[in-house]
Design a protein around this motif. Structure first.
Motif, PDB file in Angstrom:
ATOM      1  N   LEU A 369     -82.100  32.802 -62.812  1.00 17.90           N
ATOM      2  CA  LEU A 369     -82.177  34.045 -63.571  1.00 17.90           C
ATOM      3  C   LEU A 369     -80.803  34.584 -63.930  1.00 17.90           C
ATOM      4  O   LEU A 369     -80.707  35.562 -64.688  1.00 17.90           O
ATOM      5  CB  LEU A 369     -82.952  35.097 -62.762  1.00 17.90           C
ATOM      6  N   GLN A 498     -82.788  39.815 -54.717  1.00 13.99           N
ATOM      7  CA  GLN A 498     -83.617  39.537 -55.887  1.00 13.99           C
ATOM      8  C   GLN A 498     -84.520  38.345 -55.614  1.00 13.99           C
ATOM      9  O   GLN A 498     -84.049  37.304 -55.132  1.00 13.99           O
ATOM     10  CB  GLN A 498     -82.749  39.234 -57.114  1.00 13.99           C
ATOM     11  N   GLN A 506     -87.262  46.403 -60.374  1.00 13.71           N
ATOM     12  CA  GLN A 506     -86.064  46.579 -61.197  1.00 13.71           C
ATOM     13  C   GLN A 506     -85.916  48.027 -61.658  1.00 13.71           C
ATOM     14  O   GLN A 506     -84.798  48.520 -61.830  1.00 13.71           O
ATOM     15  CB  GLN A 506     -86.109  45.638 -62.403  1.00 13.71           C
ATOM     16  N   VAL A 538     -88.675  42.462 -68.708  1.00 12.89           N
ATOM     17  CA  VAL A 538     -88.867  41.642 -67.509  1.00 12.89           C
ATOM     18  C   VAL A 538     -90.268  41.847 -66.959  1.00 12.89           C
ATOM     19  O   VAL A 538     -90.993  40.892 -66.663  1.00 12.89           O
ATOM     20  CB  VAL A 538     -87.801  41.981 -66.446  1.00 12.89           C
ATOM     21  N   ALA A 551     -84.664  38.264 -67.919  1.00 14.71           N
ATOM     22  CA  ALA A 551     -83.773  38.481 -66.785  1.00 14.71           C
ATOM     23  C   ALA A 551     -82.327  38.167 -67.165  1.00 14.71           C
ATOM     24  O   ALA A 551     -81.400  38.889 -66.771  1.00 14.71           O
ATOM     25  CB  ALA A 551     -84.209  37.619 -65.601  1.00 14.71           C
TER      26      ALA A 551
END
Length: 613
Positions: A369, A498, A506, A538, A551
């Protein structure tokens, strides 16, 4: 998607409303955000466990700080470590898949193709430790009290419009919109609490209150319950011998210790010495200095203590020096970039970290990502939608951190930092950096442990060479938590983990709304319309390809705004343990599974010797 919990179908996005036929579709055993689940509905156990793992023994762990409550619902106070051991959730994650959950309290779930709702069906055998069945009323009540009493949870679940009992064992979550493929799964991760216990009375006849802290051991439903405790110092959990879910496929080969004990230490140095003195069994070492220098002691030499590093494959990280953008002096991106130029990471890595780390260059560092190069393809298309709200250079230039490591490079970086501060309206008068009003630029770096104090003190001289008046403030863990929650700081060192399937969290990390909310994980106070728009991209990505592209776009915009000063990372977890334990020969891909799938090894323990009380 957060810390952390499945069912035989991929979540596929679909335009248009769900049909009545979809709403009454068969219940499924598992759900995944990345393709279909690995295990069929009739699987016997996860591949990575030892289904015949022996039960027994004790595991001693450590924690920093203190605790004053067994109520983890409210944000006030310090909840005891390990409370998750006593509660079950609707679903639980597997360790050899990404973002895939399997039924725990729930035997199945169903949802329409637009993800506008989800219905969970509870197992008839699911029980609280007092033998009372777990019911849809418990689920509805739990959601209500958790979202009413925890601002963070209220924000996280804000798209849940209603929760209601829709059958004898069915509970339905209805969302305020469709298209968010993560929502059906994340509500399955919620802690389920016993309504009848919390709305009842204690042994003295006093009504219990979920809005207040308590040291009365709560009723749970999980594999462990609280055995004993010393307030603020020690908490001991014991395995529930008649645990209702012990034979479920998701639990076979897990929860193998008869007892799990947490000892609290207020000082990192004392905590390390306690490990070396065999006062607890397992330690995650976060200090590069300790890893390089502190484990040369007889038990290690004799093979009684094992040092082992486990690769992190399931998550990325952004660790950084985090300025508080709510304060005017940090609102100019040139100031924040200047602070980055002042950081000599290479010198810090060599001097303090024994060259163990690499510099963070992404908010999703270590994963697919992470943005690289310049935007292209689907990522470029997404960024075109916010083109007027982002730094133009991100379309033509890869993001890089300044590089030092030599005296010449350090001087050049400081010159560049001084130029940026001048462009932002600052000048040096009498060796002091001041703004147009003559106000000096001051900076307090707030930390809660000696290891971070060393890092802050290394950073300090370079900042002072720019004319910034720097102080490093070390406070205890409780004060640190309170000050960060209240946004009472100039700069802290923080990290955001993450997953490989980012989603609603997020908003809590970087969204404008969370910037205004005390207790959110938007420590920096990021409030940027382009970031908000990309977070939604996202969350509402229709497939994996779109998620990765979104991302990348989010990562790139966060980096180019210089919201934080990226620090260091290591794509491994460093561990030390007294060699009394064993694990399956093949650990799962995305976790080393400690302590869930490990067990007490009597033969090893006999060689090492009895654990000290």
């Amino acid at each position: 998607m957060v810390r952390r919990l499945a069912l035989a179908v991929a979540l596929l996005a679909c335009a248009g409303p769900a049909s009545a036929q979809e709403a009454n579709a068969p219940f499924r055993a598992a759900t995944s955000l990345m393709g279909g689940p690995k295990y069929p509905p009739d699987f016997k156990h996860f591949d990575y466990v030892n289904p015949d793992a022996p039960k027994g023994g004790a595991l001693r762990l450590s924690e920093s700080g203190t605790f004053d409550s067994f109520n983890s619902v409210i944000p006030r106070g310090a909840a005891a470590a390990g409370l998750g051991l006593i509660y079950d959730t609707l679903t639980t994650q597997s360790y050899d898949e990404v973002a895939t959950a399997y039924g725990l309290i729930a035997e199945g779930l169903r949802y329409p193709s637009d993800f506008s709702s989800v219905t969970y069906r509870l197992r008839p055998e699911a029980r609280w430790h007092d033998g009372t069945p777990i019911t849809p009323d418990d689920v509805v009540w739990s959601f209500d009290v958790i979202t009413k009493n925890s601002p963070g949870q209220a924000f996280y679940y804000r798209h849940v419009k209603s929760v209601e009992k829709t059958g004898e064992r069915d509970v339905t979550f209805t969302f305020d919109q469709g298209g968010n493929r993560e929502l059906p799964q994340i509500v399955g991760e919620m802690t389920i609490l016993p309504k009848h216990w919390w709305t009842g009375t204690d042994s003295s006849g006093r009504p219990r209150d979920i809005t207040q802290g308590t040291l009365e051991p709560p009723l749970g439903s999980g594999a462990y319950k609280i055995k004993s405790f010393v307030p603020g110092r020690t908490i001991v959990y014991e395995r529930v011998k008649d645990y209702w879910g012990a034979q479920l496929p998701v639990n076979v080969g897990t929860n193998n210790f008869d007892e799990i004990r947490y000892e609290y230490y207020r000082d990192d140095t004392v905590e390390l010495e306690a490990f070396k003195a065999d006062q607890y069994d397992f330690r995650v070492e976060i200090s590069a200095k300790n890893w390089a220098t502190a484990y040369d002691f007889p038990a290690r030499t004799d093979g009684k203590v094992v040092l082992e590093m486990f690769e992190n494959r399931a998550s990325g990280v952004m660790q950084a020096f985090v300025p508080n953008l709510r304060r005017a002096k940090f609102q100019d991106a040139r100031v924040r970039r200047a602070l980055n130029y002042a950081l000599d990471f290479e010198g810090m890595n060599h001097t303090l970290f024994f060259d163990q780390y690499t510099r963070v260059s992404s908010y999703f560092a270590g994963t697919e990502l992470a943005a690289t190069g310049i935007p292209a393809g689907q990522e470029l298309d997404i960024l075109q939608g916010v083109k007027d709200k982002v730094p133009p250079a991100l379309f033509t230039t890869p993001y890089t951190n300044p590089v030092a490591g030599t005296e010449e490079a350090r001087r050049a970086n400081l010159r560049k930092a001084a130029e940026l501060m001048k462009e932002a309206g600052y000048q040096v008068k009498g060796r002091q950096l001041v703004d147009a009003k003559g106000e000096p630029f001051t900076l307090e770096i707030l930390v809660d442990r000696p290891s971070f104090e060393r890092v802050a003190l290394f950073y300090k001289p370079a900042l002072e060479r720019l004319g910034i008046a720097v102080s490093v403030r070390v406070v205890d863990n409780a004060q640190y938590i309170n000050r960060v929650r209240a946004r009472d700081f100039d700069m802290i060192v923080a990290a955001w983990g993450q997953s490989l399937s980012p989603g609603n969290e997020q908003r809590d990390f970087w969204g404008s709304e969370s910037a205004k909310r005390d207790g959110s994980r938007n420590y920096a106070g990021i409030a940027d319309p382009a970031v908000d728009a990309l977070i939604e991209k996202v969350i509402y990505a229709s497939d994996r390809e779109e998620l990765v592209a979104a991302a990348h776009a989010l990562d790139r915009v966060l980096l180019w705004n210089d919201f934080v000063i990226p620090a260091w990372t290591l794509n491994f977890t460093r561990t030390a343990r007294w060699d009394r334990f064993s694990h399956p020969p093949q650990l799962p891909r995305y976790s080393f599974g400690f302590p869930t799938i490990w067990w007490w090894d009597a033969a090893k323990a006999a060689k090492v010797g009895n654990a000290k009380p």
